[in-house]
Scaffold this motif. Structure first.
Motif, PDB file in Angstrom:
ATOM      1  N   MET A   1       0.727  -1.201   0.131  1.00 55.30           N
ATOM      2  CA  MET A   1      -0.195   0.218  -0.035  1.00 55.30           C
ATOM      3  C   MET A   1       0.892   1.241  -0.116  1.00 55.30           C
ATOM      4  O   MET A   1       0.527   2.092  -0.798  1.00 55.30           O
TER       5      MET A   1
ATOM      6  N   LEU B   1       3.787   1.185  -1.277  1.00 56.09           N
ATOM      7  CA  LEU B   1       4.515   1.529  -2.487  1.00 56.09           C
ATOM      8  C   LEU B   1       3.559   1.829  -3.433  1.00 56.09           C
ATOM      9  O   LEU B   1       4.253   2.714  -4.160  1.00 56.09           O
ATOM     10  N   ILE B   2       2.561   1.819  -3.579  1.00 54.89           N
ATOM     11  CA  ILE B   2       1.563   2.217  -4.490  1.00 54.89           C
ATOM     12  C   ILE B   2       1.373   3.794  -4.449  1.00 54.89           C
ATOM     13  O   ILE B   2       1.480   4.614  -5.252  1.00 54.89           O
TER      14      ILE B   2
ATOM     15  N   GLN C   1       4.915   5.283  -5.617  1.00 54.79           N
ATOM     16  CA  GLN C   1       5.223   4.918  -7.060  1.00 54.79           C
ATOM     17  C   GLN C   1       4.344   6.199  -7.788  1.00 54.79           C
ATOM     18  O   GLN C   1       4.765   6.329  -8.787  1.00 54.79           O
TER      19      GLN C   1
ATOM     20  N   SER D   1      -0.531   4.022 -10.629  1.00 61.72           N
ATOM     21  CA  SER D   1      -0.470   4.269  -9.193  1.00 61.72           C
ATOM     22  C   SER D   1      -1.511   5.163  -8.766  1.00 61.72           C
ATOM     23  O   SER D   1      -2.096   5.139  -8.003  1.00 61.72           O
TER      24      SER D   1
ATOM     25  N   VAL E   1      -7.425  -5.050   5.623  1.00 60.18           N
ATOM     26  CA  VAL E   1      -7.108  -4.198   4.289  1.00 60.18           C
ATOM     27  C   VAL E   1      -7.464  -5.297   3.165  1.00 60.18           C
ATOM     28  O   VAL E   1      -8.019  -4.415   2.120  1.00 60.18           O
TER      29      VAL E   1
ATOM     30  N   ILE F   1      -6.214  -3.412  -7.214  1.00 62.53           N
ATOM     31  CA  ILE F   1      -5.276  -2.522  -6.104  1.00 62.53           C
ATOM     32  C   ILE F   1      -4.264  -3.720  -5.571  1.00 62.53           C
ATOM     33  O   ILE F   1      -3.012  -3.269  -5.548  1.00 62.53           O
TER      34      ILE F   1
ATOM     35  N   ALA G   1      -1.652  -4.715  -8.488  1.00 63.82           N
ATOM     36  CA  ALA G   1      -0.917  -3.607  -8.764  1.00 63.82           C
ATOM     37  C   ALA G   1       0.112  -3.298  -7.679  1.00 63.82           C
ATOM     38  O   ALA G   1       1.261  -3.355  -8.065  1.00 63.82           O
ATOM     39  N   SER G   2      -0.363  -3.369  -6.556  1.00 63.64           N
ATOM     40  CA  SER G   2       0.702  -2.956  -5.412  1.00 63.64           C
ATOM     41  C   SER G   2       1.527  -4.286  -5.252  1.00 63.64           C
ATOM     42  O   SER G   2       2.580  -3.926  -4.942  1.00 63.64           O
TER      43      SER G   2
ATOM     44  N   ILE H   1       4.090  -3.968  -7.994  1.00 60.24           N
ATOM     45  CA  ILE H   1       5.291  -3.081  -7.545  1.00 60.24           C
ATOM     46  C   ILE H   1       6.169  -3.502  -6.618  1.00 60.24           C
ATOM     47  O   ILE H   1       7.474  -3.558  -6.741  1.00 60.24           O
ATOM     48  N   PHE H   2       5.558  -4.186  -5.456  1.00 62.41           N
ATOM     49  CA  PHE H   2       6.398  -4.760  -4.346  1.00 62.41           C
ATOM     50  C   PHE H   2       7.356  -5.824  -5.052  1.00 62.41           C
ATOM     51  O   PHE H   2       8.627  -5.873  -4.531  1.00 62.41           O
TER      52      PHE H   2
END
Lengths: 269, 360, 273
Positions: free
Chosen positions: A23, A25-26, A29, A241, C103, C111, C114-115, C118-119
């Motif tokens: 969370m 990171l988004i 980003q 993001s 969460v 979401i 996508a997150s 990225i991680f």
């Protein structure tokens, strides 16, 4: 009692790595552009470039239409289901389709809605003539509503089932006819179910990108489709993001608006 | 009866195969306090639901001021109900709850305001209009439920065990208030309860019910003093019921002796049941009373002793006495002929009334 | 009540709409032809193609392995987490943990996907089996916690005291008293995590990379290319499996819910509290 902390190690690792870090990171980003430089540009672009705002507006509009049409179909259904004898069995039949992979159900409509599909056969049969159905706004809304209906029926059904029958008797006793009883007693008392259904449908309607892709073609762009596009097609993760952050904010707004406003909780029992 | 508001004619009610009401016949007069009294499942609440219109009779007629109302929907009936669980609307506050029925009738805002405030005053909740239902105590919710019903000025107010959720002290208080309210408003009250004390304290007329039938109706005093059968005698107050034999008019035999009594009209040598209320028995020295009994147990209850004893025929006797005895002691029991009440087996209420006519 | 109402027609209509697409899908899986608009005769042909499609079979196996492994690991971590949350004394800490736990229950799948993408990229973790497995474990843990925690909360506090009183150590109390008592919750959590994993598309789609695929992702990419009756044959088989699972859960009395349904319930609980 030192054991207690050892219990928590894997779980805390999960919270740190898979809840907080992604969370964060988004959000992080969203401040980087496509070439990796820190910038406020994504937000600036989102707010000033009409395309993004229009897309957001459209996405919210679609989600509202989907949610409201689902509600219109589901409320009467839940009401009628509640009067049936084996209502738990019928409810199970409503829930059963949710067990079938979402993509398979969506895929079925590719066949149904195609140029020579059964729906067009039917339209020709009744003399309306065939139409382009697939890849239209209407087809996207219809399929999304189809998929969401059980998720709206269940909470409304539950709140109706929990409704104390003597509330209805009391209303009749005080002179209210069926419609007045519905409007003044049943509807307000089942609002928690309606709100739960609203939450459960509105947010996914903003984000289900596979239905837009398969049924809406590239005509319908929702927040979810935009995120998928930026992450997996154009590789502009920063902008993706940013839209993600917008979606998260939208989620909080919806949850705030559908909370139990009058913290009464006055269920008499 | 010109004065009858509600009348049941041979009303039956069945759920699937089970008969809940069996040939119910009665008339309710305007302006009185009626109680339907009986154990749970006896059909008393079903009668209330039939009057209110929440259930349909399987057969028979239900009349309201002489008009058949079987088919009339609940919202068009001139009766209002105070529900056992109060059934107050949790999404409305106290004022809105009480105003509900008036708003449905499209009465002007100012009139509603006056009427609601009047009703709240009547139940001593004048300052509670803006409270939420969840903020009220059980007793207060009870009062709101009453106000919500009476504000519509119904011809008949139906009360379905409205006091059962209250604690003992509040209950006593509400009994008095309800009785008082009924007298002031002059509305017919039909009150359902399984509590015989409550019924005796509040009612003008009591209908004692069991297993879907009305066994006996009458004033509290009539029913207490002259119960029609074993069930009624046992259900209402405490009773000593011993088997006996009617020797002739005004003479009954039990515990091996003849006693004079005030009942007549039975066949000679007819087997009967003899009722004597525990509070009518006086403990006296051995052989100076009518019956000798041996004391089995004795409980101190504050106001008196509750004594259990047996006679030589092994009949059980309950005695309430302010005098102490001791377990195992033989004592005499003294009572008057008027204290004896004779019940015939299987006598219907009509036969009972007819028999009384013959000698009273 | 026993009278036939016109309103029943409405219910029939709703049920028809709910089931027609599914029946349609299954019906055409037996089509001798290749399209979903003209039934040219009965045939098992597409089932034959499906069963000899080695790529599809390996994807089914992958999907099952991911589902089994992820639900097993999520069950262990989730159960430990539930025990940890239970033994947390401070109310604020407990509520904080529960909020964090939820969460991933309330976030939209895009979401989460996508997150996680990225991680994994941030860590330099290569996309494939590993990233999919970790993601599935991650989104299954909260549901296990939500299944197990109520069972622990139901345990009478005196039961644990009794175990200590009778001389059991902390470890013995856990293994001989607490775990047996919460086994139904653990099983429910496991089954639910399993179905979540089988059902997931969006999260997997983001973190799967190029070489690795699960059933949902495969169906999506085939559906994008248009009608393929092998997919219909697959859906018939999946429908039968789902039906068996539902009947099984129903008979076991462990009434299971899909991930989305669980979210609806969470929303309901929040609004009702």
């Amino acid at each position: 009692m030192h054991k207690k902390t050892t219990y928590l190690i894997p779980y805390m690792l999960w919270i740190g790595l898979f809840v907080i870090a992604p969370m964060a990171l988004i959000l992080y980003q969203s401040f980087f552009n496509i070439s990796g430089h820190f910038t406020m540009g994504n937000y600036e672009q989102y707010l000033t470039n009409g395309v993004y705002l229009k897309m957001t507006f459209n996405s919210i509009l679609y989600a509202l239409i989907i949610t409201m049409s689902t509600l219109l179909i589901s409320y009467p259904t839940a009401l009628l289901l509640n009067r049936l004898k084996n209502k738990q069995f019928w409810l199970l039949l409503v829930i059963l389709p949710t067990w079938i992979n979402l993509l398979l159900k969506t895929y079925a409509f590719i066949g149904l809605f195609s140029q020579n599909g059964s729906v067009n056969d039917f339209l020709r049969f009744v003399g309306v003539g065939s139409h382009q159905i697939l890849f239209t706004d209407a087809s996207f809304i219809f399929v999304a509503a189809y998929i969401e209906i059980p998720f709206m029926i269940l909470p409304i059904f539950n709140s109706l089932a929990e409704l104390n029958p003597s509330m209805i008797n009391a209303s009749r006793d005080l002179g209210a006819n069926s419609w007045q009883t519905f409007r003044r007693v049943i509807l307000p008392l089942t609002m928690p179910g309606v709100k739960a259904g609203f939450q459960a449908i509105f947010i996914p309607s903003l984000s289900l990108f596979m239905i837009t892709r398969l049924i809406g073609g590239n005509r319908v762009i929702t927040l979810g489709t935009a995120i998928e596009e930026h992450f997996l097609v154009t590789q502009n993760w920063g902008m993706g993001s940013t839209i993600g952050v917008v979606l998260i904010l939208a989620m909080f707004v919806v949850m705030y608006l559908t909370r139990d406003r009058k913290a009464k909780g006055g269920r008499i029992q | 009866m010109a004065n009858s508001v509600i009348e049941f004619r041979q009303v039956n009610k069945s759920f699937d195969e089970t008969k809940v009401l069996d040939e119910i016949d009665f008339e309710i007069e305007a302006g009185k306090f009626y109680t339907l009294l009986g154990p749970s499942g006896c059909g008393k609440t079903t009668i209330l639901r039939l009057i209110a219109g929440f259930a349909d009779a399987t057969s028979g007629d239900i009349l309201f001021e002489g008009q058949k109302i079987n088919e009339l929907p609940a919202n068009e009936r001139q009766v209002n109900t105070v529900f056992q669980d109060y059934a107050l609307f949790p999404h409305l506050n106290v004022f809105e709850n009480v105003a509900f029925g008036l708003e449905i009738r499209k009465i002007s805002k100012t009139e509603i305001k006056t009427a609601v405030n009047e009703a709240l005053k009547l139940v001593h909740l004048s300052d509670y209009g803006n409270r939420e239902i969840s903020e009220l105590s059980g007793g207060q919710q009870q009062r709101v439920a009453i106000a919500r019903a009476i504000v519509n000025e119904p011809k008949v107010l139906l009360l379905d065990e409205p006091l059962s959720a209250l604690d003992h002290k509040l209950r006593k208080e509400m009994q008095g208030e309800l009785r008082d309210l009924q007298r002031r408003l002059g509305i017919t009250f039909i009150f359902v309860t399984h509590d015989q004390e409550e019924a005796l304290a509040m009612s003008d007329q009591i209908f004692v019910m069991n297993a879907g039938k009305i066994l006996q109706s009458g004033s509290p005093v009539d029913i207490y003093d002259e119960p029609i059968n074993h069930f009624v005698a046992d259900f209402i107050g405490e009773s000593n019921i011993v088997p006996g034999k009617m020797q002739r008019d005004y003479v009954v035999n039990f515990d091996g002796q003849d006693f004079s009594c005030v009942d007549a009209g039975m066949k000679p040598n007819e087997a009967v049941e003899v009722v004597i209320r525990p509070e009518d028995l006086d403990i006296v020295a051995v052989d100076t009373g009518q019956v000798n009994v041996t004391v089995d147990t004795q409980l101190f209850r504050g106001v008196d002793y509750q004594i259990s004893a047996h006679d030589k025929m092994n009949n059980e006797w309950k005695i309430n006495s302010i005098h102490k005895t001791s377990v195992g002691q033989i004592v005499g029991l003294a009572f008057e002929p008027e204290d004896i009440h004779i019940m015939r087996y299987h006598e219907t209420e009509d036969d009972f009334d007819a028999r009384l006519e013959t000698y009273e | 009540m026993k009278k036939w109402h016109i309103s029943n027609l409405y219910l029939i209509f709703v049920f028809l709409v709910l089931y027609l697409p599914i029946i349609y899908l299954i019906f055409y899986s037996f089509n001798a032809g290749d399209t979903m608009d003209h039934f040219s005769g009965f045939s098992w042909r597409h089932y034959g193609t499906l069963l000899s499609d080695s790529r599809m079979i390996s994807i089914v196996l992958n999907t099952l392995i991911i589902a089994l492994l992820s639900s097993l690991i999520a069950t262990i971590v989730g159960t430990l987490g539930a025990l940890g949350i239970y033994s947390t004394k401070k109310a604020a800490v407990k509520n904080g943990l529960l909020s964090l736990n939820n969460v991933l229950m309330v976030s939209p799948d895009v979401i989460i996907g996508a997150s996680f993408l990225i991680f994994f990229t941030f860590l330099g973790f290569s996309l494939g089996f590993g990233s999919v497995l970790l993601s599935h474990i991650a989104f299954s843990i909260p549901i296990v916690v939500l299944m197990v925690l109520p069972k622990i909360n139901e345990l009478p506090a005196t039961m644990v005291d009794a175990a200590y009183d009778l001389g059991a150590t902390t470890w013995q109390t856990l293994t001989k008293v607490i775990l047996p008592a919460i086994t139904p919750g653990i099983f429910a959590g496991f089954f639910m995590a399993f179905t979540y994993s089988l059902d997931d598309f969006a999260v997997t789609f983001f973190v799967t990379g190029n070489g690795f695929s699960t059933l949902s992702v495969e169906i999506y990419s085939r559906a994008r290319q248009g009608v393929d009756l092998e997919v219909n044959a697959l859906s018939t088989l999946m429908f039968i499996v789902s039906l068996l699972l539902v009947v099984g859960y129903y008979l076991l009395g462990r009434y299971n819910q899909s991930r989305r349904m669980q979210r609806v319930k969470a929303a309901e609980a929040k609004i009702n509290q």
